[in-house]
Design a protein around this motif. Structure first.
Motif, PDB file in Angstrom:
ATOM      1  N   GLY A 292       0.776  -1.230   0.000  1.00 44.33           N
ATOM      2  CA  GLY A 292       0.000   0.000   0.000  1.00 44.33           C
ATOM      3  C   GLY A 292       0.808   1.280   0.000  1.00 44.33           C
TER       4      GLY A 292
ATOM      5  N   PRO B 170      -4.606   2.445   1.738  1.00 43.84           N
ATOM      6  CA  PRO B 170      -4.992   1.413   2.703  1.00 43.84           C
ATOM      7  C   PRO B 170      -5.816   0.328   2.023  1.00 43.84           C
ATOM      8  CG  PRO B 170      -5.634   3.612   3.450  1.00 43.84           C
ATOM      9  CD  PRO B 170      -5.161   3.734   2.045  1.00 43.84           C
TER      10      PRO B 170
ATOM     11  N   ALA C  20      -1.258  -3.096   4.530  1.00 46.12           N
ATOM     12  CA  ALA C  20      -1.720  -1.723   4.752  1.00 46.12           C
ATOM     13  C   ALA C  20      -3.182  -1.694   5.184  1.00 46.12           C
ATOM     14  CB  ALA C  20      -1.544  -0.913   3.477  1.00 46.12           C
TER      15      ALA C  20
ATOM     16  N   LEU D  21      -6.339  -1.413   7.335  1.00 36.70           N
ATOM     17  CA  LEU D  21      -6.653  -0.778   8.600  1.00 36.70           C
ATOM     18  C   LEU D  21      -7.935  -1.399   9.139  1.00 36.70           C
ATOM     19  CD1 LEU D  21      -5.974   2.953   7.658  1.00 36.70           C
ATOM     20  CD2 LEU D  21      -4.476   1.411   8.920  1.00 36.70           C
TER      21      LEU D  21
ATOM     22  N   GLY E 267     -10.197   1.867   9.411  1.00 33.61           N
ATOM     23  CA  GLY E 267     -10.378   1.129   8.166  1.00 33.61           C
ATOM     24  C   GLY E 267     -11.636   1.557   7.434  1.00 33.61           C
TER      25      GLY E 267
ATOM     26  N   LYS F 277     -11.235   3.378   3.763  1.00 30.54           N
ATOM     27  CA  LYS F 277     -11.513   2.384   2.730  1.00 30.54           C
ATOM     28  C   LYS F 277     -11.701   3.051   1.361  1.00 30.54           C
ATOM     29  CE  LYS F 277     -14.591  -1.371   1.556  1.00 30.54           C
ATOM     30  NZ  LYS F 277     -15.790  -2.102   1.913  1.00 30.54           N
TER      31      LYS F 277
END
Length: 178
Positions: A93, A152, A160, A162, A167, A171
């Motif tokens: 990432g 991410p 990477a 999250l 996250g 996203k």
């Protein structure tokens, strides 16, 4: 407002540029790539304007005709640059790129880099046009560029990724400084 006639030499030539480049690249561990590059060029027949029969400030006026600009195609330009680049390929990432440039641009043409031209800046000493050679107005000796990208949720092993609220917030987004 001052008006000056512009006279061109009968053998005025169109300017041109010779350009060359050599680069060496090496893959390194941890997804890194190093590149070293040399760039160079030489410009010929660049425009150069001067005021013939002009006198230094404060001197007695000349008895010779004055008030016109003489433009030639005798000026030259040169550029040399050494470039070092270190790049991290996109992995887990993250990718980034650093480029350092050490360069020098020289010319004796008033038309390069926005210094004027036929109706702008003129050579300071019309009897010694070679003395006009100096750093170009656009010369940048040291330049450092750094950019990065973080995405991410990308990467081979999800390095990477999250979790939780971070996250959900990050996203499908890509973060970059460029």
């Amino acid at each position: 407002l001052e008006f000056r006639r512009v006279l061109f030499r009968s053998n005025f030539q169109i300017g041109y540029l010779h350009y060359w480049q050599v680069a060496v690249q090496q893959s390194l561990p941890w997804s890194l790539v190093a590149t070293v590059t040399y760039n160079g060029n030489k410009g010929l027949h660049q425009p150069q304007a001067f005021l013939p029969n002009s006198v230094p400030p404060g001197a007695l006026p000349s008895a010779y005709p004055a008030g016109y600009v003489y433009e030639t195609s005798n000026a030259t330009s040169s550029y040399n640059a050494g470039i070092a680049q270190l790049q991290r390929r996109f992995r887990s990432g993250l990718s980034w790129n650093m480029i350092y440039t050490f360069s020098k641009a020289l010319d004796d043409s008033q038309g390069l880099g926005g210094r004027g031209g036929a109706l702008g800046a003129y050579a300071q000493n019309w009897l010694d046009l070679d003395a006009e050679r100096s750093l170009s107005s656009f010369n940048r000796t040291h330049t450092l560029n750094v950019n990065m990208q973080f995405s991410p949720g990308q990467g081979l092993r999800g390095g990477a990724l999250l979790n939780g609220w971070k996250g959900a917030l990050a996203k499908n987004w890509t973060f970059t400084n460029a």
